[in-house]
Design an enzyme around this catalytic site. Structure first.
Site, mmCIF file in Angstrom:
data_model
loop_
_atom_site.group_PDB
_atom_site.id
_atom_site.type_symbol
_atom_site.label_atom_id
_atom_site.label_comp_id
_atom_site.label_asym_id
_atom_site.label_seq_id
_atom_site.Cartn_x
_atom_site.Cartn_y
_atom_site.Cartn_z
ATOM 1 C CD GLU A 70 -2.081 -7.395 2.982
ATOM 2 O OE1 GLU A 70 -1.669 -6.277 2.586
ATOM 3 O OE2 GLU A 70 -2.707 -7.539 4.031
ATOM 4 N N GLY A 87 0.778 -4.993 0.922
ATOM 5 C CA GLY A 87 -0.410 -5.102 0.079
ATOM 6 C C GLY A 87 -0.157 -5.806 -1.243
ATOM 7 C CB ALA A 90 -0.892 -0.017 1.231
ATOM 8 C CD GLU A 149 1.969 -5.372 5.795
ATOM 9 O OE1 GLU A 149 2.770 -6.274 6.145
ATOM 10 O OE2 GLU A 149 1.254 -5.462 4.788
HETATM 11 N N1 CAA Z 1 4.598 3.169 -0.881
HETATM 12 C C1 CAA Z 1 4.970 4.335 -1.447
HETATM 13 N N2 CAA Z 1 6.097 4.464 -2.140
HETATM 14 C C2 CAA Z 1 6.893 3.385 -2.282
HETATM 15 C C3 CAA Z 1 6.570 2.144 -1.714
HETATM 16 C C4 CAA Z 1 5.350 2.055 -0.993
HETATM 17 N N3 CAA Z 1 4.917 0.906 -0.453
HETATM 18 N N4 CAA Z 1 7.546 1.266 -1.998
HETATM 19 C C5 CAA Z 1 8.454 1.935 -2.726
HETATM 20 N N5 CAA Z 1 8.064 3.220 -2.893
HETATM 21 C C6 CAA Z 1 8.765 4.294 -3.596
HETATM 22 C C7 CAA Z 1 9.957 4.794 -2.805
HETATM 23 O O1 CAA Z 1 9.557 5.709 -1.803
HETATM 24 C C8 CAA Z 1 10.792 5.407 -3.898
HETATM 25 O O2 CAA Z 1 10.275 6.669 -4.205
HETATM 26 P P1 CAA Z 1 11.282 7.917 -4.532
HETATM 27 O O3 CAA Z 1 12.008 7.483 -5.776
HETATM 28 O O4 CAA Z 1 10.343 9.051 -4.762
HETATM 29 O O5 CAA Z 1 12.170 8.048 -3.340
HETATM 30 C C9 CAA Z 1 10.518 4.498 -5.096
HETATM 31 O O6 CAA Z 1 9.313 3.799 -4.801
HETATM 32 C C10 CAA Z 1 11.618 3.471 -5.323
HETATM 33 O O7 CAA Z 1 11.791 2.761 -4.112
HETATM 34 P P2 CAA Z 1 13.244 2.541 -3.445
HETATM 35 O O8 CAA Z 1 14.152 3.670 -3.777
HETATM 36 O O9 CAA Z 1 13.017 2.259 -1.992
HETATM 37 O O10 CAA Z 1 13.731 1.246 -4.241
HETATM 38 P P3 CAA Z 1 14.701 0.082 -3.726
HETATM 39 O O11 CAA Z 1 14.973 -0.748 -4.925
HETATM 40 O O12 CAA Z 1 15.844 0.639 -2.971
HETATM 41 O O13 CAA Z 1 13.821 -0.761 -2.678
HETATM 42 C C11 CAA Z 1 11.829 -1.892 -1.886
HETATM 43 C C12 CAA Z 1 12.685 -1.461 -3.106
HETATM 44 C C13 CAA Z 1 12.574 -2.947 -1.081
HETATM 45 C C14 CAA Z 1 10.535 -2.449 -2.439
HETATM 46 C C15 CAA Z 1 11.568 -0.643 -0.994
HETATM 47 O O14 CAA Z 1 11.051 0.398 -1.812
HETATM 48 C C16 CAA Z 1 10.573 -0.888 0.125
HETATM 49 O O15 CAA Z 1 10.955 -1.437 1.150
HETATM 50 N N6 CAA Z 1 9.320 -0.452 -0.062
HETATM 51 C C17 CAA Z 1 8.321 -0.496 0.985
HETATM 52 C C18 CAA Z 1 7.807 -1.898 1.211
HETATM 53 C C19 CAA Z 1 6.783 -1.907 2.320
HETATM 54 O O16 CAA Z 1 7.060 -1.620 3.461
HETATM 55 N N7 CAA Z 1 5.538 -2.301 1.975
HETATM 56 C C20 CAA Z 1 4.453 -2.383 2.912
HETATM 57 C C21 CAA Z 1 3.587 -1.160 2.845
HETATM 58 S S1 CAA Z 1 2.336 -1.158 4.099
HETATM 59 C C22 CAA Z 1 1.093 -2.096 3.496
HETATM 60 O O17 CAA Z 1 1.165 -2.644 2.426
HETATM 61 C C23 CAA Z 1 -0.121 -2.198 4.409
HETATM 62 C C24 CAA Z 1 -1.115 -3.184 3.986
HETATM 63 O O18 CAA Z 1 -1.086 -4.325 4.369
HETATM 64 C C25 CAA Z 1 -2.210 -2.805 3.135
#
Ligand code: CAA
Length: 258
Positions: free
Chosen positions: A112, A109, A64, A132
């Site tokens: 999921e 998400g 998400a 999360e």
């Molecule tokens: N939401 C919003 N933006 C996201 C995102 C997310 N879940 N995941 C990645 N992005 C964005 C980053 O902020 C970044 O944006 P900018 O270029 O503007 O800085 C862009 O995508 C590229 O991401 P990274 O620079 O972080 O890329 P990476 O290759 O270094 O890492 C990754 C990739 C491991 C997927 C890392 O981006 C990451 O850990 N993302 C978050 C994963 C996460 O925590 N997901 C759970 C979300 S909560 C949820 O989903 C709740 C639910 O159950 C519904």
């Protein structure tokens, strides 16, 4: 048309591609709304026999949208989760097979969303996880429930509580995906599976999906009864006459479109 997803149909196979690669295909409310819209259309589109769901770029879906959630108050957060559940439940329950072609990160998400699909085929580059708890929340698009049902309670607790990210082979080992493919072959493997399923009787496929989904959460006695009723529905179809007739006449069946 859509801003965050692509949709195309090729000889009966629909492909939905989440297309927000700059944000790792993160699910914000707009993406969720577009997904709901496209799957609602797919549900009543007789041309589509099976669906592949995938992501553009190096993520399937990285969860998400954290930037959007960060700004939400609890009521907004709840509304977003309700929309997420609506999308997941629609995909899980439409009477057509949906195959997740997990091309990269399937986190939060994204994991999921993959779990709401009927079958998951993972690229060797795919990474699954529920991160999360590291953000101060828990999975909110059905992850606490679907993960436990897919891989068992203990493994679900392990993955959700540690937030560990696992690769495709481990996901396959624990039953979180059903097939692993080389990255360059992912879509062709998914399409082959989709075409195999699409070649079978559509009513039988839809009925099997309903029987498995609905029976899974029932006690065995109720589930057996439910299977008999759903079996009878399939048995009453023209496709049953055609399928069995074709077998006896040693020819390929020609199933009816729904
Ligand atoms: N939401 C919003 N933006 C996201 C995102 C997310 N879940 N995941 C990645 N992005 C964005 C980053 O902020 C970044 O944006 P900018 O270029 O503007 O800085 C862009 O995508 C590229 O991401 P990274 O620079 O972080 O890329 P990476 O290759 O270094 O890492 C990754 C990739 C491991 C997927 C890392 O981006 C990451 O850990 N993302 C978050 C994963 C996460 O925590 N997901 C759970 C979300 S909560 C949820 O989903 C709740 C639910 O159950 C519904």
């Amino acid at each position: 048309m859509y801003e965050n997803i692509k949709f195309e149909v090729n000889e009966g196979i629909g492909t939905v591609t989440i297309n927000r690669p700059k944000a790792m295909n993160a699910l914000n409310m707009d993406v969720l709304t577009e997904l709901y819209d496209v799957f609602t259309k797919i549900e009543s589109d007789d041309e589509v026999k099976a669906v592949i769901l995938t992501g553009e770029g190096k993520a399937f879906v990285a969860g998400a949208d954290i930037a959007q959630m960060h700004k939400l108050n609890p009521i907004g957060g709840r509304q977003m989760m309700m929309l997420g559940h609506k999308v997941m439940n629609l995909i899980e329950n439409i009477e057509k097979p949906v195959i997740a072609a997990v091309n990269g990160f399937a986190l939060g998400g994204g994991c999921e969303l993959a779990m709401a699909c009927d079958i998951r085929i993972a690229s060797e580059k795919a990474k699954f996880g529920q991160p999360e708890v590291g953000l101060g929340i828990i999975p909110g698009f059905g992850g606490t429930q679907r993960l436990a049902r897919l891989v068992g309670k203990g493994m679900a607790k392990y993955l959700i509580m540690t937030a560990e990210m696992i690769g495709a082979d481990e996901a396959y080992r624990i039953g979180l995906c059903e097939k692993v493919a080389a990255p360059e072959e992912l879509l062709s493997v998914a399409e082959k599976v989709a075409r195999t399923i699409a070649s079978k009787a559509p009513i039988a496929i839809a009925t099997a999906k309903t029987a498995i989904n609905n029976g899974f959460d029932m006690d065995m006695k109720s589930a057996s009864k439910f299977e008999i009723e759903t079996f009878t529905a399939a048995f009453s179809s023209e496709d049953k006459t055609e399928g069995m007739g074709a077998f006896l006449e040693k020819r390929a069946p020609e199933f009816k479109n729904r």
